[in-house]
Design a protein around this motif. Structure first.
Motif, mmCIF file in Angstrom:
data_model
loop_
_atom_site.group_PDB
_atom_site.id
_atom_site.type_symbol
_atom_site.label_atom_id
_atom_site.label_comp_id
_atom_site.label_asym_id
_atom_site.label_seq_id
_atom_site.Cartn_x
_atom_site.Cartn_y
_atom_site.Cartn_z
ATOM 1 N N GLN A 65 0.832 -1.200 0.000
ATOM 2 C CA GLN A 65 0.000 0.000 0.000
ATOM 3 C C GLN A 65 0.868 1.252 0.000
ATOM 4 O O GLN A 65 0.595 2.201 -0.742
ATOM 5 C CB GLN A 65 -0.934 -0.006 1.210
ATOM 6 N N GLN A 69 1.084 4.169 -2.903
ATOM 7 C CA GLN A 69 0.854 5.578 -2.565
ATOM 8 C C GLN A 69 2.057 6.429 -2.949
ATOM 9 O O GLN A 69 1.894 7.520 -3.511
ATOM 10 C CB GLN A 69 0.551 5.730 -1.071
ATOM 11 N N ASP A 73 1.996 9.459 -5.596
ATOM 12 C CA ASP A 73 2.422 10.802 -5.197
ATOM 13 C C ASP A 73 3.506 11.337 -6.120
ATOM 14 O O ASP A 73 3.484 12.518 -6.507
ATOM 15 C CB ASP A 73 2.915 10.805 -3.751
#
Length: 83
Positions: A65, A69, A73
């Motif tokens: 995860q 992310q 980003d």
């Protein structure tokens, strides 16, 4: 040879994944993933392994995860919003 969108859904739910062993899957999904040959026997072996190591894989999904992310980003930071 495609990227499975269900992989993202599985990561979001914190569920370990069994994925075909392809470069794009290995690059995209890390942590809590078992990669296997895209054959009946390869998939069967991976299912058996998940049944034995499921708790350990679930704990590693958090790494996956975070990886997703961080990737998102970085990609978002590179978008030129002036267009």
């Amino acid at each position: 040879d495609c990227l499975v969108c269900g992989g993202y859904e599985s990561m979001a739910l914190g569920t370990p994944l069994i994925l075909s062993d392809s470069p794009v899957n290995r690059q995209t999904f890390v942590g809590g993933v078992l990669y296997c040959d895209n054959t009946a026997s390869g998939i069967a072996e991976a299912v058996k392994e998940v049944l034995v190591t499921g708790a350990t894989l679930r704990a590693k999904v958090r790494d996956g995860q975070r990886h997703l992310q961080d990737t998102f980003d970085r990609q978002l930071a590179g978008v030129d919003w002036r267009r």
